[in-house]
Design a protein around this motif. Sequence first.
Motif, PDB file in Angstrom:
ATOM      1  N   MET A  65      36.724  39.302  31.905  1.00  8.21           N
ATOM      2  CA  MET A  65      37.777  37.967  31.520  1.00  8.21           C
ATOM      3  C   MET A  65      38.907  38.580  31.089  1.00  8.21           C
ATOM      4  N   THR A  66      39.137  39.688  30.417  1.00  9.44           N
ATOM      5  CA  THR A  66      40.668  40.065  30.101  1.00  9.44           C
ATOM      6  C   THR A  66      41.402  40.468  31.574  1.00  9.44           C
ATOM      7  N   GLY A  67      42.783  39.907  31.426  1.00 12.46           N
ATOM      8  CA  GLY A  67      43.483  40.074  32.698  1.00 12.46           C
ATOM      9  C   GLY A  67      43.258  39.060  34.073  1.00 12.46           C
ATOM     10  N   ALA A  68      42.259  37.922  33.649  1.00 12.67           N
ATOM     11  CA  ALA A  68      42.021  37.170  34.700  1.00 12.67           C
ATOM     12  C   ALA A  68      43.054  35.987  34.870  1.00 12.67           C
ATOM     13  N   ARG A  69      43.204  35.543  36.019  1.00 12.79           N
ATOM     14  CA  ARG A  69      44.048  34.289  36.098  1.00 12.79           C
ATOM     15  C   ARG A  69      42.806  33.194  36.572  1.00 12.79           C
ATOM     16  N   VAL A  70      42.957  32.134  35.791  1.00 16.50           N
ATOM     17  CA  VAL A  70      41.879  31.079  35.979  1.00 16.50           C
ATOM     18  C   VAL A  70      42.511  29.755  35.843  1.00 16.50           C
TER      19      VAL A  70
END
Length: 409
Positions: free
Chosen positions: A92-97
């Motif tokens: 999750m950390t660092g994701a672009r959503v």
Amino acid sequence: MWQARGLVLVAVAVFVAAALLPDGAGAVSAGRCTTSTPAKTYDKCIALPTQGATLAWTYDARNATLDAAFTGSFISPSGWVAWGINADAPAMTGARVLAAFSDPSTGVLLALPFLLSPDVKLMASPLVSRPLDIPLLASSASLLSPARTVRDGAKVTIAATIRLSPNRTRVHFVWNRGLYVQGYSPTIHPTDASDLASHATVDILTTATEASPIASTTLQWLHGSLNALSWGLLLPVGAALARYLRPCASTGPAWFYAHAAMQATGYTLGAAGFALGLVMGSASPGVTYKLHRGLGIAAATAGSLQTLAMFFRPKTTNRYRKYWKSYHHLVGYGCVVVGVVNVFQGFEVMGLGASYWKLGYCLALATLIGACVALEVNAWVVFCRRQHEEKLMRREVEDVVVKDRAAAF
């Protein structure tokens, strides 16, 4: 003898855990996907491993463009569904959503971009929509028929066109869903094992998928049941037996054997439950419960130290016996407290925070605490009465001595 039985039980627990884990690191749940959506038809599709989600896409290798459509479902009328990519890892950390939810003002379905920084994961700051730092060429969200508004179970498709790095066909996808949106900020999602494992690495050319396996429900319940029974009940009962039976002269050495048997049984079952937790943790690298894991390690360490201390117990005449007793009491009570706290943490991890299972455990624990309070009050009453009687006896003895001395003169 108890140690040998404990090792056998732990070995059996590990064997059962291995048998109940999914086969292969890339195992995903069986599901059906479709390349057709109301808007367009794609070349490939897969069923994602959690939440009944699917992903369809078309990849143009000439300009490294990924045209994708993610389909998921809402879990509440005020909830959200999100999907995106992470350039570095399936996390999750660092994701672009892109997150889909109803506009609080108009009720129109939105698809807003978010960057999941470490601060968001630690809940140090609210999640605020911002333009993504990746080539997002187009994005949209739409409800699937027959749903017309966001509600529990309504399916939504989040479509996006993204330009990827050239010659990079293994893409890390993440997705999840939550219960509430505060303003335009999605709140934290549930923390069940399946929710924490909502990520996968997909080869968009071959559809090969790598996902973290999720421990079976049977294994999770076995782990929880063993630990609730051992760390949460048997060990506290064993500690109570030693505290309240030992002062009773009529019990003789029976209190010691009852205490030792209860603690040995509790520690053996607890060690088996702890071993199951280690097996599930090693098999699910993407699923972490830091607090629950830390408390479990602390309780297991304290229990192991207590077991080892029995081999170094000084004799009652040894001058170091009082120091050993202080250590034994401190570590023992600490183990009980940490174990009980971790049982409650385990209920939250399994999503049973408002269940009848937790209620039943609370009633059992409350009964034990009530009995301990009553016995503690009785013990202090008996102690004070004995102190008073001893004081009266000393006075009588002193009076007799004074009278004898007076008579001698």
